[in-house]
Design a protein around this motif. Structure first.
Motif, short mmCIF file in Angstrom:
data_model
loop_
_atom_site.label_atom_id
_atom_site.label_comp_id
_atom_site.label_asym_id
_atom_site.label_seq_id
_atom_site.Cartn_x
_atom_site.Cartn_y
_atom_site.Cartn_z
N GLY A 1 0.78 -1.24 0.00
CA GLY A 1 0.00 0.00 0.00
C GLY A 1 0.81 1.28 0.00
O GLY A 1 0.35 2.32 0.48
N TRP A 2 2.02 1.26 -0.58
CA TRP A 2 2.85 2.46 -0.60
C TRP A 2 2.32 3.47 -1.61
O TRP A 2 1.68 3.12 -2.60
CB TRP A 2 4.28 2.10 -0.97
N ARG A 3 2.65 4.73 -1.37
CA ARG A 3 2.39 5.76 -2.36
C ARG A 3 3.24 5.48 -3.61
O ARG A 3 4.38 5.02 -3.49
CB ARG A 3 2.71 7.14 -1.80
N PRO A 4 2.71 5.77 -4.80
CA PRO A 4 3.43 5.38 -6.03
C PRO A 4 4.85 5.92 -6.12
O PRO A 4 5.78 5.20 -6.50
CB PRO A 4 2.54 5.95 -7.13
N TRP A 5 5.06 7.19 -5.79
CA TRP A 5 6.39 7.77 -5.93
C TRP A 5 7.38 7.10 -5.00
O TRP A 5 8.55 6.88 -5.37
CB TRP A 5 6.35 9.28 -5.67
N ALA A 6 6.93 6.77 -3.78
CA ALA A 6 7.83 6.16 -2.81
C ALA A 6 8.19 4.74 -3.22
O ALA A 6 9.35 4.31 -3.09
CB ALA A 6 7.18 6.16 -1.42
N ALA A 7 7.20 3.98 -3.74
CA ALA A 7 7.47 2.61 -4.19
C ALA A 7 8.49 2.60 -5.31
O ALA A 7 9.44 1.80 -5.31
CB ALA A 7 6.17 1.96 -4.64
N ALA A 8 8.33 3.49 -6.30
CA ALA A 8 9.25 3.53 -7.43
C ALA A 8 10.64 4.00 -7.00
O ALA A 8 11.66 3.45 -7.43
CB ALA A 8 8.70 4.44 -8.52
N LEU A 9 10.69 5.00 -6.14
CA LEU A 9 11.98 5.56 -5.75
C LEU A 9 12.81 4.55 -4.95
O LEU A 9 14.03 4.44 -5.14
CB LEU A 9 11.76 6.84 -4.94
N LEU A 10 12.16 3.80 -4.06
CA LEU A 10 12.91 2.79 -3.32
C LEU A 10 13.41 1.70 -4.27
O LEU A 10 14.57 1.27 -4.19
CB LEU A 10 12.04 2.16 -2.24
N ALA A 11 12.56 1.26 -5.20
CA ALA A 11 12.96 0.21 -6.14
C ALA A 11 14.11 0.67 -7.04
O ALA A 11 14.99 -0.13 -7.39
CB ALA A 11 11.76 -0.20 -6.98
N LEU A 12 14.12 1.93 -7.41
CA LEU A 12 15.18 2.44 -8.28
C LEU A 12 16.56 2.35 -7.63
O LEU A 12 17.57 2.29 -8.34
CB LEU A 12 14.88 3.89 -8.67
N HIS A 13 16.61 2.32 -6.31
CA HIS A 13 17.92 2.20 -5.66
C HIS A 13 18.59 0.87 -5.96
O HIS A 13 19.82 0.78 -5.93
CB HIS A 13 17.77 2.41 -4.15
N MET A 14 17.81 -0.17 -6.26
CA MET A 14 18.41 -1.44 -6.66
C MET A 14 19.12 -1.29 -8.00
O MET A 14 20.19 -1.86 -8.23
CB MET A 14 17.34 -2.52 -6.75
#
Length: 231
Positions: free
Chosen positions: A58-71
């Motif tokens: 249930g994360w906010r879209p921007w936060a979900a994408a930004l965390l994943a981009l760190h990988m």
């Protein structure tokens, strides 16, 4: 290289120089510059993490994408991570965009530490290469030519960034208003924008690194690329 291929006064690398350069590598568990296959795996993993965070967590879209981009950034653009990881950790702690955010902060701290290790190792390798060169320089063979390096990535990155941000702006009014699509599509749009930013930064860095030696009028006559892979 045969002696005939070396520029005048260029010191050749000895076994000791090579060993010093290899000793400057980061630990084996630290990801080094990736092959195309590894880049594809990182991109697919980023997509999966984005969807998992946006839907079940249930994360906010921007936060979900930004965390994943760190990988992805950890593999291809570690220069971004020392700034982006602490900034995102603070945002997660303040805004709490979804469940499991404390775990995400711990993950970001680990990603930050690995990226710093890799950047420190890169700097050590460049220092060892300069020491091996002994201050000798040689003119670049294409110093008078225009350098196309980075232009393709800059163009592709700009297009992807514009498409992603455009989708982010349009989806709230024209996308699904309820259900999984209402969370997944904006998250994927942010992810596309992040991929565009990654390509854009990669192109700009590549172009800068190609033009700096040309402006300096020469390049080190001895040494090897920093951040090299283990064999």
């Amino acid at each position: 290289m045969p002696a005939s291929a070396l520029p005048a006064d260029c010191p050749s690398w000895s076994g000791a120089h090579t060993r010093c350069w290899l000793d400057a590598l980061p630990p084996r568990w630290v990801p080094l510059p990736s092959l195309t296959g590894h880049l594809m795996i990182a991109s697919v993993a980023a997509t999966g993490i984005t969807l998992l965070l946006a839907l079940p967590a249930g994360w906010r879209p921007w936060a979900a994408a930004l965390l994943a981009l760190h990988m992805l950034w950890l593999c291809v653009r570690p220069e971004i991570v020392p700034v982006s990881a602490p900034a995102l950790a603070v945002l997660l702690a303040v805004l709490r965009p979804g469940r499991l955010w404390p775990v995400a902060v711990v993950v970001l701290a680990s990603v930050w530490a690995v990226a710093v290790l890799r950047l420190v190792a890169r700097r050590r390798q460049r220092e060892r290469a300069r020491e091996a060169a002994g201050g000798v320089t040689a003119p670049l063979p294409d110093a008078g030519r225009s350098l196309p390096r980075g232009l393709f990535l800059i163009g592709c990155g700009g297009v992807l960034l514009a498409l992603g941000l455009g989708a982010v702006a349009v989806l709230p009014a024209h996308g699904p208003q309820t259900g999984e699509g209402a969370r997944a599509l904006p998250a994927l749009a942010w992810l596309v924008a992040g991929h565009g930013l990654t390509a854009l930064v990669s192109g700009l860095l590549g172009r800068r690194r190609a033009t700096v030696p040309a402006r300096g009028g020469g390049a080190r006559a001895a040494g090897a690329g920093a951040g090299g892979r283990r064999r």
